[in-house]
Motif scaffolding. Structure first.
Motif, PDB file in Angstrom:
ATOM      1  N   PHE A   6     -14.515  -0.223  -8.387  1.00  0.00           N
ATOM      2  CA  PHE A   6     -15.033  -0.792  -7.138  1.00  0.00           C
ATOM      3  C   PHE A   6     -15.976  -1.961  -7.417  1.00  0.00           C
ATOM      4  O   PHE A   6     -15.894  -3.012  -6.779  1.00  0.00           O
TER       5      PHE A   6
ATOM      6  N   LEU B  61      -7.868  -0.097  -3.247  1.00  0.00           N
ATOM      7  CA  LEU B  61      -7.505   1.183  -2.645  1.00  0.00           C
ATOM      8  C   LEU B  61      -6.331   1.840  -3.363  1.00  0.00           C
ATOM      9  O   LEU B  61      -6.426   2.991  -3.800  1.00  0.00           O
ATOM     10  N   TYR B  62      -5.206   1.100  -3.515  1.00  0.00           N
ATOM     11  CA  TYR B  62      -4.052   1.769  -4.133  1.00  0.00           C
ATOM     12  C   TYR B  62      -4.225   1.942  -5.637  1.00  0.00           C
ATOM     13  O   TYR B  62      -3.612   2.824  -6.243  1.00  0.00           O
TER      14      TYR B  62
ATOM     15  N   ARG C  12     -13.633   5.168 -11.267  1.00  0.00           N
ATOM     16  CA  ARG C  12     -13.466   4.781  -9.868  1.00  0.00           C
ATOM     17  C   ARG C  12     -14.626   3.907  -9.382  1.00  0.00           C
ATOM     18  O   ARG C  12     -14.423   2.895  -8.698  1.00  0.00           O
TER      19      ARG C  12
ATOM     20  N   LEU D  19       0.825  -1.202   0.000  1.00  0.00           N
ATOM     21  CA  LEU D  19       0.000   0.000   0.000  1.00  0.00           C
ATOM     22  C   LEU D  19       0.860   1.253   0.000  1.00  0.00           C
ATOM     23  O   LEU D  19       0.569   2.222  -0.721  1.00  0.00           O
TER      24      LEU D  19
ATOM     25  N   CYS E 131      -9.810  -5.369  -1.133  1.00  0.00           N
ATOM     26  CA  CYS E 131      -9.916  -3.971  -0.696  1.00  0.00           C
ATOM     27  C   CYS E 131      -8.579  -3.242  -0.789  1.00  0.00           C
ATOM     28  O   CYS E 131      -8.524  -2.078  -1.219  1.00  0.00           O
TER      29      CYS E 131
END
Length: 533
Positions: free
Chosen positions: A385, A174-175, A381, A19, A170
């Motif tokens: 997801f 995220l990154y 984005r 991360l 997740c």
């Protein structure tokens, strides 16, 4: 069973490192300039990825959890063996073929996604149809690597498989949201190094375990097992079908072409393809050795139990089982880091791939041509997801990692590969593309699909030994070319009037194919679509 605390701590540390690297890469290449430039940086990294980082991200993309765990599973499973383990050789040949015939050509044209040339030649609707099999491929691919990690964590550190899969997804989401392709590429460097050193470190410990017999010895309780596998003459068709599926079915992926299109020159696109091909082959050796070790292990001498993983139906988990029961705890933790690295290096690429295709080739060019660049960023984005969530669902629902890995390549091999070849090397049109698309789906589904309990409704000669996947691909290829040339001949020679050109290909006129720059500038709308040839 209690959670293996040291292993859990190691996984947490590894995820934090990944991360941090992803966030650092996003900060180092922070998005400047216009919003359009920012969107392109998310998708193709500003087209300035060099040979070193490019080679790592190429290799890391192909060598995922499905590749690592699946190779070990295939070597261990009696129905496969080395002869039927096509992922290593097939992926190697795939990247070589891609470097020779596709990488330089695609990069030189300045495309942003793999579907750009399809929409340039076939129009927005056909491009939207071709997005569907590409999306399915990415979903199954992502699911296979997440399933691999979930199984590994549940075996090695006794962590619930659902928690491990969801948390891993997740972190990757995220990154990837933060830095796009830059974060993906730079984390791939860390992850590929972890895969290489982590797995090679574990192999010697597994070999010298007292429970493992020498590879040349007969295993007294099951002397018919062989890690080499077998192939009867009547199975040659199925063998070639599977190999060709991996070679050419691993090529028409946005994951691959995203890296091709992100390189700093067409020449370097070829170079990194060739370099990564050998990296892919080398990284298959450790899991293959681990699968062979498992065959020669006397599981009664371990803490695993009285029966083998094969008898328990846990062949898909053979790599983490070997790490857990045939290596010391500290060593198994290192191997766990390698598997986690393999998963993260592929899941981030896959979800970014699908979200890029939807945002550009479906939402922007086919649904809402006037969308602002800021709007497109948010669409990407949100899509990223949802793709991650769907992949996670598949990972928790399907058992075999190797079957998911194969299924992902299967779809793109039959449907998209012939379209890619034709759009780059033949004068084809939308009529041929659409009919070839339909035929490929009918012929492929006609052969059935055990993963989804789909019974065959087309009975090919030779049954399961007939290479019906390659047959479906070839029929699609021939149909695309033949129909395209036939329709063009009919319109150009006035046999069919212009009014019957209901797909608007303008074949009877002095038309031309829209260039990708014009698509970026004007989008596809009814008024401008007269440019399409």
């Amino acid at each position: 069973m209690a959670v293996f605390v040291a292993g859990l701590v190691a996984v947490i540390i590894f995820y934090l490192v990944v991360l941090i690297v992803g966030i650092w890469a996003a900060w180092r290449n922070r998005l400047r300039g216009s919003q359009q430039e920012q969107n392109e940086r998310i998708m193709v990294g500003g087209r300035d990825i060099g040979i070193i980082v490019g080679s790592f991200t190429f290799t890391g993309t192909f060598v995922g959890g499905g590749y690592i765990n699946g190779t070990a599973e295939s070597l261990y499973s009696p129905e496969y063996g080395l002869l039927w383990t096509h992922a290593p050789l097939g992926s190697f040949l795939c990247v070589i073929v891609g470097g020779l015939f596709f990488a330089k050509k695609m990069r030189a044209q300045g495309y942003t996604t793999m579907l750009d040339p399809f929409q340039c030649k076939f129009g927005k609707r056909m491009g939207g149809l071709l997005f569907l099999p590409a999306l399915c491929g990415d979903l199954f691919w992502s699911a296979s690597v997440l399933a691999a990690l979930g199984g590994t964590l549940s075996v090695v550190i006794d962590l619930d498989i659902r928690i491990s899969v969801i948390v891993s997804a997740c972190i990757a989401i995220l990154y990837t949201l933060i830095g796009g392709l830059y974060s993906v590429a730079y984390t791939d460097v860390v992850q590929t190094l972890c895969i290489f050193f982590g797995l090679w470190f574990c192999v010697p410990f597994a070999f010298v375990n007292p429970a493992v017999l020498d590879a040349g010895e007969e295993f007294a309780r099951n002397n018919t097992r062989s890690w080499l596998g077998t192939c009867n003459p009547e199975n040659i068709g199925a063998l070639l079908d599977s190999l060709l599926l991996v070679v050419f079915g691993s090529l028409p992926w946005q994951d691959y072409f995203q890296r091709v299109l992100s390189t700093d020159s067409p020449k370097h696109a070829q170079v990194v393809s060739f370099i990564s091909a050998f990296g892919i082959l080398i990284l298959a050796i450790p899991p293959a050795l681990i699968g062979a070790v498992a065959i020669n292990a006397d599981w009664n001498m371990t803490g695993y139990g009285d029966v083998s993983p094969l008898e328990k139906g846990e062949s898909a988990l053979i790599l983490p089982i070997v790490l857990r029961y045939l290596t010391p705890p500290a060593v198994s933790v290192i191997g766990l880091g390698a598997i986690a690295a393999a998963v993260m290096s592929s899941i981030d690429s896959s979800i970014l791939s699908a979200s890029s295709l939807f945002t550009r080739n479906v939402y922007k060019l086919a649904i809402r041509q006037q969308a602002s660049q800021k709007e497109l960023t948010w669409v990407m984005r949100i899509t990223l997801f949802f793709v991650g969530a769907l992949s996670t669902t598949f990972a928790l629902a399907v058992g075999s990692v190797y079957k998911l890995w194969y299924l992902a390549s299967d779809i793109v091999y039959v449907v998209i590969f012939p379209q890619l070849v034709c759009v780059l090397y033949f004068d084809v049109n939308t009529y041929g593309s659409f009919l070839a698309y339909l035929l490929a789906i009918i012929l492929r589904l006609g052969g059935g699909e055990p993963v989804f309990n789909l019974e065959p409704f087309i009975h090919y000669p030779g049954g399961t030994n007939f290479p019906f996947k390659t047959f479906s691909m070839l029929m699609s290829l021939v149909t695309l070319i033949a129909v395209s040339y036939a329709v063009k001949f009919l319109f150009v020679n006035g046999i069919l009037a212009k009014k019957y050109d209901f797909l608007g290909c303008k074949l009877a006129e002095e038309g031309r194919t829209i260039h990708i720059k014009e698509i970026d500038k004007i989008g596809y709308n009814a008024e401008k679509e007269k440019l399409h040839g």
